[in-house]
Enzyme design. Structure first.
Site, PDB file in Angstrom:
ATOM      1  N   ILE A  62       0.932  -1.226   0.056  1.00 31.51           N
ATOM      2  CA  ILE A  62      -0.001  -0.070   0.031  1.00 31.51           C
ATOM      3  C   ILE A  62       0.845   1.257   0.067  1.00 31.51           C
ATOM      4  O   ILE A  62       1.709   1.131   0.723  1.00 31.51           O
ATOM      5  CB  ILE A  62      -0.890  -0.037   1.156  1.00 31.51           C
ATOM      6  CG1 ILE A  62      -1.981   1.178   1.233  1.00 31.51           C
ATOM      7  CG2 ILE A  62      -0.133  -0.084   2.576  1.00 31.51           C
ATOM      8  CD1 ILE A  62      -3.016   1.102   2.052  1.00 31.51           C
ATOM      9  N   GLY A  88       7.048  14.684   1.186  1.00 26.73           N
ATOM     10  CA  GLY A  88       6.759  15.942   1.604  1.00 26.73           C
ATOM     11  C   GLY A  88       5.530  15.654   2.345  1.00 26.73           C
ATOM     12  O   GLY A  88       5.410  16.869   3.314  1.00 26.73           O
ATOM     13  N   GLY A 113       4.599  12.738   4.461  1.00 26.85           N
ATOM     14  CA  GLY A 113       4.681  11.710   5.284  1.00 26.85           C
ATOM     15  C   GLY A 113       3.380  10.795   5.279  1.00 26.85           C
ATOM     16  O   GLY A 113       2.886  10.369   4.233  1.00 26.85           O
ATOM     17  N   GLU A 149      -5.502  -2.301  10.780  1.00 27.61           N
ATOM     18  CA  GLU A 149      -4.041  -1.809  10.705  1.00 27.61           C
ATOM     19  C   GLU A 149      -3.274  -1.666  12.104  1.00 27.61           C
ATOM     20  O   GLU A 149      -2.071  -2.429  12.300  1.00 27.61           O
ATOM     21  CB  GLU A 149      -3.543  -0.922   9.476  1.00 27.61           C
ATOM     22  CG  GLU A 149      -2.363  -0.781   9.231  1.00 27.61           C
ATOM     23  CD  GLU A 149      -2.020   0.384   8.380  1.00 27.61           C
ATOM     24  OE1 GLU A 149      -0.863   0.901   8.174  1.00 27.61           O
ATOM     25  OE2 GLU A 149      -3.003   0.786   7.611  1.00 27.61           O
ATOM     26  N   ARG A 150      -3.970  -0.816  12.692  1.00 23.49           N
ATOM     27  CA  ARG A 150      -3.190  -0.356  13.846  1.00 23.49           C
ATOM     28  C   ARG A 150      -3.384  -1.502  15.007  1.00 23.49           C
ATOM     29  O   ARG A 150      -2.377  -1.600  15.921  1.00 23.49           O
ATOM     30  CB  ARG A 150      -4.247   0.889  14.518  1.00 23.49           C
ATOM     31  CG  ARG A 150      -3.403   2.098  13.674  1.00 23.49           C
ATOM     32  CD  ARG A 150      -4.294   3.533  13.801  1.00 23.49           C
ATOM     33  NE  ARG A 150      -3.826   4.445  12.896  1.00 23.49           N
ATOM     34  CZ  ARG A 150      -4.716   5.469  12.391  1.00 23.49           C
ATOM     35  NH1 ARG A 150      -5.707   5.632  13.019  1.00 23.49           N
ATOM     36  NH2 ARG A 150      -3.908   6.449  11.837  1.00 23.49           N
ATOM     37  N   ARG A 158      23.880 -15.755  32.881  1.00 25.70           N
ATOM     38  CA  ARG A 158      25.112 -14.949  32.854  1.00 25.70           C
ATOM     39  C   ARG A 158      25.087 -14.546  34.469  1.00 25.70           C
ATOM     40  O   ARG A 158      24.343 -14.325  35.200  1.00 25.70           O
ATOM     41  CB  ARG A 158      24.742 -13.522  32.229  1.00 25.70           C
ATOM     42  CG  ARG A 158      25.493 -12.612  32.378  1.00 25.70           C
ATOM     43  CD  ARG A 158      26.551 -12.385  31.523  1.00 25.70           C
ATOM     44  NE  ARG A 158      27.535 -11.330  31.273  1.00 25.70           N
ATOM     45  CZ  ARG A 158      28.624 -11.297  31.619  1.00 25.70           C
ATOM     46  NH1 ARG A 158      29.321 -12.116  32.508  1.00 25.70           N
ATOM     47  NH2 ARG A 158      29.290 -10.040  31.794  1.00 25.70           N
ATOM     48  N   GLY A 182       1.880   3.562  10.677  1.00 31.44           N
ATOM     49  CA  GLY A 182       0.550   3.263  11.261  1.00 31.44           C
ATOM     50  C   GLY A 182       0.012   4.434  11.859  1.00 31.44           C
ATOM     51  O   GLY A 182      -1.202   4.453  12.534  1.00 31.44           O
ATOM     52  N   GLY A 183       0.770   5.506  12.118  1.00 33.12           N
ATOM     53  CA  GLY A 183       0.225   6.718  12.966  1.00 33.12           C
ATOM     54  C   GLY A 183       1.253   7.029  14.000  1.00 33.12           C
ATOM     55  O   GLY A 183       1.235   5.889  15.022  1.00 33.12           O
TER      56      GLY A 183
END
Length: 380
Positions: free
Chosen positions: A124, A130, A132, A243-244, A269, A364-365
């Site tokens: 997508i 310029g 974003g 999507e988010r 460790r 995604g913001g």
């Protein structure tokens, strides 16, 4: 904590996903990280295993199962196995809703079988140099010319940009109408005038190819319009919550992986005569991380169920995205700290996990945009 949202069918899918990642991806981690992209063979294997496009109707090669729990499982097993790079989440979480719900029968026949088999990798293209991710500020245009659109513009930060066979481009079909003049148009890889720009040299996620895309008088058939003309902004807004949510799933699964390898490291460790996990300050840090992961996952599971019920709001998805990714970063940074100097050495997995996690708060913001979205819904 015990999780209650999955059935036996989901757990069978989980085992299949884990087997795929361990066999087809993990052995190639170093190679893919060096190459800056994954192999197409891995995509085809994912298709063979039914790990692509299960939401697609059966007549086009899928299973017709719309259940975001499968999406969540695939992401969880990706991180749990230690795999890298392959953008199955982009294909399933982001692109599937557009190609299933907004396409015509002819488009579905053309694209969906390959989408499910792994022969068609999708991307997508929204972000621009310029603007974003400011959708309203898009400058890429698509001018109607008879039975074609003519596309011009440049996109950047495009995930799977190098490998993609089909790119869904957000562009202005009515430049005078602002966000009401945006459309979504699918561009196929071999279309004249379409080219790939730079492969971006990123801090992390090196095997997940990210590129610039260039459209120079690209003539695209009008039948490649996805959804309605000049309704692209609204199509994007409708699909952004899932999507988010997918990004939030990645955040929790990544934090879980980092915690597990750090817990093992803290047990092995030794310093000053005992495992470093025995020191109270480190023991408390591990306890905090475990609790935060449990809280994140409980919150996230409820969001997944809400998405399945069609009840997940944009504000809820934004809240899940910003909070889980910020908490992911807090946990990853603490895990690296617990590794001491070795955490800064690339041969240790925690170094890669830490690098790869940073972008989660951006794409995604951004966190700031997510908070503002929620704040505006409060009338502020």
């Amino acid at each position: 904590m015990r999780r209650t949202i999955f059935t036996e069918e989901h757990e069978l899918f989980r085992r299949s996903a884990r087997t795929y990642f361990e066999k087809e991806c993990v052995p190639f981690v170093d190679e893919w990280e060096a190459d800056g992209k994954v192999s197409r063979e891995a995509w085809l294997k994912a298709g063979e295993q039914g790990l692509l496009g299960w939401e697609v109707p059966e007549e086009y090669g899928g299973s017709g199962v719309g259940d975001f729990r499968f999406n969540a499982i695939l992401t969880e097993e990706y991180w749990a196995s230690g795999a890298v790079g392959i953008g199955l989440g982009l294909q399933n979480d982001v692109m599937a809703p557009y190609l299933i719900t907004l396409t015509t029968p002819e488009q579905r026949r053309r694209w969906l079988p390959g989408f499910c088999s792994g022969e068609i990798i999708t991307a997508i293209a929204i972000s621009e140099p310029g603007a974003g991710s400011d959708v309203r500020g898009l400058r890429t245009t698509a001018r109607r010319d008879g039975d074609h659109y003519v596309l011009n513009g440049t996109k950047t930060f495009i995930s799977s940009g190098l490998l993609a066979d089909l790119v869904m481009v957000a562009c202005k079909t009515d430049p005078s109408a602002g966000h009401r003049g945006i459309s979504l148009i699918a561009v196929e890889a071999e279309t004249p005038g379409f080219s790939r720009g730079r492969k971006l040299d990123k801090i992390g996620q090196r095997s997940a190819d990210t590129a610039e895309l260039i459209f120079d008088d690209v003539r695209v058939p009008a039948e490649n319009l996805i959804g309605e003309e000049n309704k692209g902004f609204y199509h994007l807004m409708r699909n952004l919550p899932k999507e988010r949510l997918g990004i939030a799933v990645h955040a929790v699964a990544s934090a879980q992986r980092a915690y597990e390898i750090t817990l093992a490291y803290a047990g092995d460790r030794e310093a000053f005569g005992q495992p470093i996990g025995k020191f109270q300050v480190n023991r408390h840090a591990l306890a905090e991380m475990r609790t935060k992961i449990d809280v994140m996952r409980t919150y996230l599971d409820q969001c997944v169920l809400a998405a399945n019920a069609g009840e997940l709001t944009a504000e809820e998805a934004a809240g899940a995205k910003w909070w889980t990714t910020e908490t992911q970063w807090e946990i990853l940074d603490r895990c690296l700290q617990l590794h001491g100097g070795y955490g800064y050495v690339n041969e240790y997995e925690i170094a890669r996990l830490w690098r790869d996690a940073r972008v989660q708060r951006l794409y995604g913001g951004t966190t700031e945009i997510m908070k503002d979205l929620i704040g505006r819904s409060l009338g502020m």
